[in-house]
Write a protein that holds these residues in place. Structure first.
Motif, PDB file in Angstrom:
ATOM      1  N   VAL A 179      20.834  59.985  21.096  1.00  0.00           N
ATOM      2  CA  VAL A 179      22.586  61.176  21.248  1.00  0.00           C
ATOM      3  C   VAL A 179      23.719  60.293  20.241  1.00  0.00           C
ATOM      4  O   VAL A 179      24.663  61.019  20.159  1.00  0.00           O
ATOM      5  CB  VAL A 179      22.190  60.977  22.139  1.00  0.00           C
ATOM      6  CG1 VAL A 179      21.392  61.458  23.179  1.00  0.00           C
ATOM      7  CG2 VAL A 179      23.301  59.670  22.764  1.00  0.00           C
ATOM      8  N   LYS A 180      23.109  59.218  19.471  1.00  0.00           N
ATOM      9  CA  LYS A 180      24.387  58.213  18.422  1.00  0.00           C
ATOM     10  C   LYS A 180      25.997  58.635  18.984  1.00  0.00           C
ATOM     11  O   LYS A 180      26.663  59.371  18.281  1.00  0.00           O
ATOM     12  CB  LYS A 180      24.244  59.133  17.356  1.00  0.00           C
ATOM     13  CG  LYS A 180      22.437  58.841  16.697  1.00  0.00           C
ATOM     14  CD  LYS A 180      22.533  59.588  15.011  1.00  0.00           C
ATOM     15  CE  LYS A 180      21.139  59.630  15.161  1.00  0.00           C
ATOM     16  NZ  LYS A 180      20.558  58.110  14.760  1.00  0.00           N
ATOM     17  N   GLY A 181      25.905  58.769  20.430  1.00  0.00           N
ATOM     18  CA  GLY A 181      27.299  58.884  20.985  1.00  0.00           C
ATOM     19  C   GLY A 181      28.313  59.788  21.567  1.00  0.00           C
ATOM     20  O   GLY A 181      28.899  60.544  21.688  1.00  0.00           O
ATOM     21  N   VAL A 226      16.220  64.722  33.167  1.00  0.00           N
ATOM     22  CA  VAL A 226      15.263  64.934  32.148  1.00  0.00           C
ATOM     23  C   VAL A 226      14.257  64.578  33.020  1.00  0.00           C
ATOM     24  O   VAL A 226      14.025  63.602  33.161  1.00  0.00           O
ATOM     25  CB  VAL A 226      15.884  64.329  30.290  1.00  0.00           C
ATOM     26  CG1 VAL A 226      16.905  65.683  30.098  1.00  0.00           C
ATOM     27  CG2 VAL A 226      15.557  62.764  30.445  1.00  0.00           C
ATOM     28  N   THR A 227      12.786  65.092  32.339  1.00  0.00           N
ATOM     29  CA  THR A 227      12.058  64.249  32.357  1.00  0.00           C
ATOM     30  C   THR A 227      11.085  63.399  31.956  1.00  0.00           C
ATOM     31  O   THR A 227      12.055  62.582  30.717  1.00  0.00           O
ATOM     32  CB  THR A 227      10.638  65.904  32.256  1.00  0.00           C
ATOM     33  OG1 THR A 227      10.534  66.787  31.028  1.00  0.00           O
ATOM     34  CG2 THR A 227      11.408  66.941  33.570  1.00  0.00           C
ATOM     35  N   THR A 228      10.368  62.594  31.736  1.00  0.00           N
ATOM     36  CA  THR A 228       9.882  61.102  31.191  1.00  0.00           C
ATOM     37  C   THR A 228       8.672  61.903  31.109  1.00  0.00           C
ATOM     38  O   THR A 228       7.498  62.286  31.237  1.00  0.00           O
ATOM     39  CB  THR A 228       9.606  59.788  31.445  1.00  0.00           C
ATOM     40  OG1 THR A 228      10.828  59.737  32.219  1.00  0.00           O
ATOM     41  CG2 THR A 228       8.883  58.732  31.535  1.00  0.00           C
ATOM     42  N   LYS A 229       8.291  62.119  28.968  1.00  0.00           N
ATOM     43  CA  LYS A 229       7.061  62.558  28.781  1.00  0.00           C
ATOM     44  C   LYS A 229       6.399  61.479  28.367  1.00  0.00           C
ATOM     45  O   LYS A 229       6.424  59.995  28.541  1.00  0.00           O
ATOM     46  CB  LYS A 229       7.276  63.023  26.937  1.00  0.00           C
ATOM     47  CG  LYS A 229       8.759  64.090  27.112  1.00  0.00           C
ATOM     48  CD  LYS A 229       8.316  65.012  28.136  1.00  0.00           C
ATOM     49  CE  LYS A 229       9.388  66.157  28.172  1.00  0.00           C
ATOM     50  NZ  LYS A 229      10.584  65.683  28.781  1.00  0.00           N
ATOM     51  N   ILE A 278      14.970  66.162  23.943  1.00  0.00           N
ATOM     52  CA  ILE A 278      16.624  65.934  23.764  1.00  0.00           C
ATOM     53  C   ILE A 278      16.964  65.935  23.111  1.00  0.00           C
ATOM     54  O   ILE A 278      18.531  66.089  23.069  1.00  0.00           O
ATOM     55  CB  ILE A 278      16.815  63.952  23.451  1.00  0.00           C
ATOM     56  CG1 ILE A 278      15.978  63.424  24.710  1.00  0.00           C
ATOM     57  CG2 ILE A 278      18.348  63.577  23.258  1.00  0.00           C
ATOM     58  CD1 ILE A 278      16.307  63.284  25.988  1.00  0.00           C
ATOM     59  N   LYS A 279      16.337  66.369  21.871  1.00  0.00           N
ATOM     60  CA  LYS A 279      17.183  67.338  20.484  1.00  0.00           C
ATOM     61  C   LYS A 279      17.600  68.693  20.978  1.00  0.00           C
ATOM     62  O   LYS A 279      18.404  69.174  20.503  1.00  0.00           O
ATOM     63  CB  LYS A 279      15.997  67.259  19.328  1.00  0.00           C
ATOM     64  CG  LYS A 279      16.310  65.783  18.974  1.00  0.00           C
ATOM     65  CD  LYS A 279      15.816  65.955  17.451  1.00  0.00           C
ATOM     66  CE  LYS A 279      15.776  64.460  16.612  1.00  0.00           C
ATOM     67  NZ  LYS A 279      15.067  64.252  15.237  1.00  0.00           N
ATOM     68  N   ALA A 280      16.540  69.123  21.584  1.00  0.00           N
ATOM     69  CA  ALA A 280      16.831  70.386  22.054  1.00  0.00           C
ATOM     70  C   ALA A 280      17.762  70.937  23.264  1.00  0.00           C
ATOM     71  O   ALA A 280      18.830  71.754  23.430  1.00  0.00           O
ATOM     72  CB  ALA A 280      15.658  70.726  22.644  1.00  0.00           C
ATOM     73  N   GLN A 281      17.820  69.562  24.095  1.00  0.00           N
ATOM     74  CA  GLN A 281      19.072  69.529  24.957  1.00  0.00           C
ATOM     75  C   GLN A 281      20.560  69.306  23.771  1.00  0.00           C
ATOM     76  O   GLN A 281      21.780  70.236  24.456  1.00  0.00           O
ATOM     77  CB  GLN A 281      19.614  68.050  25.673  1.00  0.00           C
ATOM     78  CG  GLN A 281      17.571  68.581  27.111  1.00  0.00           C
ATOM     79  CD  GLN A 281      17.873  69.190  27.748  1.00  0.00           C
ATOM     80  OE1 GLN A 281      18.839  70.057  27.863  1.00  0.00           O
ATOM     81  NE2 GLN A 281      16.648  69.725  28.007  1.00  0.00           N
ATOM     82  N   LEU A 282      20.371  68.512  23.684  1.00  0.00           N
ATOM     83  CA  LEU A 282      21.662  67.994  22.699  1.00  0.00           C
ATOM     84  C   LEU A 282      21.666  69.574  21.487  1.00  0.00           C
ATOM     85  O   LEU A 282      22.799  70.192  21.552  1.00  0.00           O
ATOM     86  CB  LEU A 282      21.668  67.150  21.636  1.00  0.00           C
ATOM     87  CG  LEU A 282      21.612  66.219  21.904  1.00  0.00           C
ATOM     88  CD1 LEU A 282      21.121  64.601  21.120  1.00  0.00           C
ATOM     89  CD2 LEU A 282      22.403  65.445  22.867  1.00  0.00           C
ATOM     90  N   GLU A 283      21.417  70.255  21.294  1.00  0.00           N
ATOM     91  CA  GLU A 283      21.185  71.638  20.380  1.00  0.00           C
ATOM     92  C   GLU A 283      21.909  72.325  21.544  1.00  0.00           C
ATOM     93  O   GLU A 283      22.973  72.949  20.707  1.00  0.00           O
ATOM     94  CB  GLU A 283      20.386  72.015  19.373  1.00  0.00           C
ATOM     95  CG  GLU A 283      20.085  73.743  19.291  1.00  0.00           C
ATOM     96  CD  GLU A 283      21.193  73.227  17.913  1.00  0.00           C
ATOM     97  OE1 GLU A 283      22.272  74.547  17.757  1.00  0.00           O
ATOM     98  OE2 GLU A 283      21.492  71.867  17.338  1.00  0.00           O
ATOM     99  N   ILE A 317      23.115  63.351  29.920  1.00  0.00           N
ATOM    100  CA  ILE A 317      21.797  63.188  29.356  1.00  0.00           C
ATOM    101  C   ILE A 317      22.077  61.788  30.864  1.00  0.00           C
ATOM    102  O   ILE A 317      21.443  61.126  31.211  1.00  0.00           O
ATOM    103  CB  ILE A 317      21.074  62.513  28.349  1.00  0.00           C
ATOM    104  CG1 ILE A 317      21.115  63.305  27.129  1.00  0.00           C
ATOM    105  CG2 ILE A 317      19.346  62.246  28.425  1.00  0.00           C
ATOM    106  CD1 ILE A 317      20.546  64.453  27.233  1.00  0.00           C
ATOM    107  N   VAL A 318      20.540  62.225  31.956  1.00  0.00           N
ATOM    108  CA  VAL A 318      20.679  61.303  32.898  1.00  0.00           C
ATOM    109  C   VAL A 318      18.958  61.360  33.065  1.00  0.00           C
ATOM    110  O   VAL A 318      18.198  61.736  32.897  1.00  0.00           O
ATOM    111  CB  VAL A 318      20.508  62.716  33.879  1.00  0.00           C
ATOM    112  CG1 VAL A 318      20.620  62.081  35.092  1.00  0.00           C
ATOM    113  CG2 VAL A 318      22.146  62.654  34.594  1.00  0.00           C
ATOM    114  N   LEU A 319      18.568  59.947  32.952  1.00  0.00           N
ATOM    115  CA  LEU A 319      17.393  59.349  32.795  1.00  0.00           C
ATOM    116  C   LEU A 319      16.766  58.542  34.362  1.00  0.00           C
ATOM    117  O   LEU A 319      17.764  58.554  34.775  1.00  0.00           O
ATOM    118  CB  LEU A 319      17.571  58.079  31.777  1.00  0.00           C
ATOM    119  CG  LEU A 319      17.517  58.344  30.205  1.00  0.00           C
ATOM    120  CD1 LEU A 319      17.726  57.166  29.479  1.00  0.00           C
ATOM    121  CD2 LEU A 319      16.839  59.540  29.539  1.00  0.00           C
ATOM    122  N   GLY A 320      15.631  58.658  34.578  1.00  0.00           N
ATOM    123  CA  GLY A 320      14.836  58.171  35.640  1.00  0.00           C
ATOM    124  C   GLY A 320      15.559  59.110  37.023  1.00  0.00           C
ATOM    125  O   GLY A 320      15.524  58.189  38.037  1.00  0.00           O
ATOM    126  N   GLY A 321      15.856  59.973  36.913  1.00  0.00           N
ATOM    127  CA  GLY A 321      16.151  60.204  38.347  1.00  0.00           C
ATOM    128  C   GLY A 321      14.233  60.784  38.742  1.00  0.00           C
ATOM    129  O   GLY A 321      13.605  60.473  38.238  1.00  0.00           O
TER     130      GLY A 321
END
Length: 304
Positions: free
Chosen positions: A70-72, A12-15, A31-36, A42-46
């Protein structure tokens, strides 16, 4: 949650706000769009997350925020891209404290480490965290290749479990499978080789354009997994001009502009990056606008 190295995981991009602070509201929308859409992690900080520009406290805030969002439902991974072994170990331990379920890990930054040094670096981090590790193997951009003999040594660490395969050599998927079977999971990391890699046996896709087009990305993965190859190919052919925006030095700006068009992001980048302008911007806009005019109707991929 034990780590499942499979499916689509957006890098993901950082906003950022107009004041160059973390924009957690815009981040939450994405993030909610990705989960939907049904992503599997989810990979952060790439690279797409502008990792080299983030402060330590910002990385930790992104991690804890995402874990809470993400709540697990899916695992949260954080990228390790450090200049020293000591800093990499500290980053891994902080990620574990902050609730991350896995690590994506690059070789040492700036210094071009030799084979022995690269192996020692990865093993030192693996031996100082219980988190599962995915080695990010991208010699094209980062100039250090993790070879099969090096992986043979690295896999003595039980928590080194996967590779983000970004060598641009599609035959590497088969070589890895022949050498290690399911011991080393393969997550393809090049958008323009993603479907080809999946069909050759890759377990999943660390994706870039998924940031703007999550449903299409997950649909390709689920369709090919279900054996509906021709349907996956048709969507992938439509997607390719967009996917090519990922294999470009301005991939961050390109993909953030695409996120604006699909309503799940902003164009703000952190200097020294600047938003696209002129002919470069017009080209990317043309690619996005043309693709949106011909956006495919997706099958019910979530229930295959």
């Amino acid at each position: 949650m034990s780590m499942q190295w499979k499916g689509v995981m957006p890098a993901v991009t950082t906003k950022f706000t107009n004041e160059d602070e973390l924009d957690l509201k815009a981040f939450e929308i994405n993030i909610k769009a990705q989960l939907e859409a049904g992503v599997h992690g989810i990979v952060l900080g790439g690279t797409l997350g502008e990792a080299s520009t983030l402060l330590d406290e910002e990385k930790r805030k992104l991690t804890t925020t995402t874990v809470n969002l993400v709540k697990g439902k899916v695992p949260v991974l954080i990228n390790i891209a450090e200049q020293t072994t000591k800093a990499a170990i500290e980053a891994a331990q902080k990620a574990e404290m902050d609730g991350a379920k896995g690590l994506m890990m690059l070789p040492p930054m700036r210094y071009k480490s030799g084979d022995k040094e690269t192996v020692a670096y990865f093993k030192a981090v693996a031996n100082n965290t219980s988190l599962p590790i995915m080695v990010y193997n991208n010699p094209v951009d980062y100039k250090v290749e993790v070879t099969l003999p090096m992986f043979d040594e690295l896999l003595k660490c039980t928590n080194i479990e996967a590779v983000k395969e970004s060598t641009r050599d599609i035959t590497n998927v088969t070589r890895i499978k022949n050498a290690f079977g399911n011991r080393l999971k393969i997550m393809t990391g090049v958008d323009t080789l993603a479907l080809e890699s999946l069909l050759m046996g890759a377990d999943g896709w660390i994706a870039g354009l998924v940031c703007a087009f999550p449903a299409e990305t997950v649909a390709i993965y689920e369709l090919q997994k279900a054996g509906r190859i021709q349907e996956a190919i048709e969507i992938y052919r439509w997607f390719l001009p967009l996917l090519e925006l990922d294999i470009n030095p301005k991939l961050v700006q390109n993909i953030k502009l695409a996120e604006v068009y699909t309503g799940i992001g902003t164009e703000n980048v952190r200097p020294p990056r600047l938003p696209l302008e002129g002919l470069e911007r017009n080209h990317v806009k043309q690619v996005i606008e043309s693709s949106l005019k011909n956006r495919p109707v997706l099958p019910n991929y979530k229930n295959l």
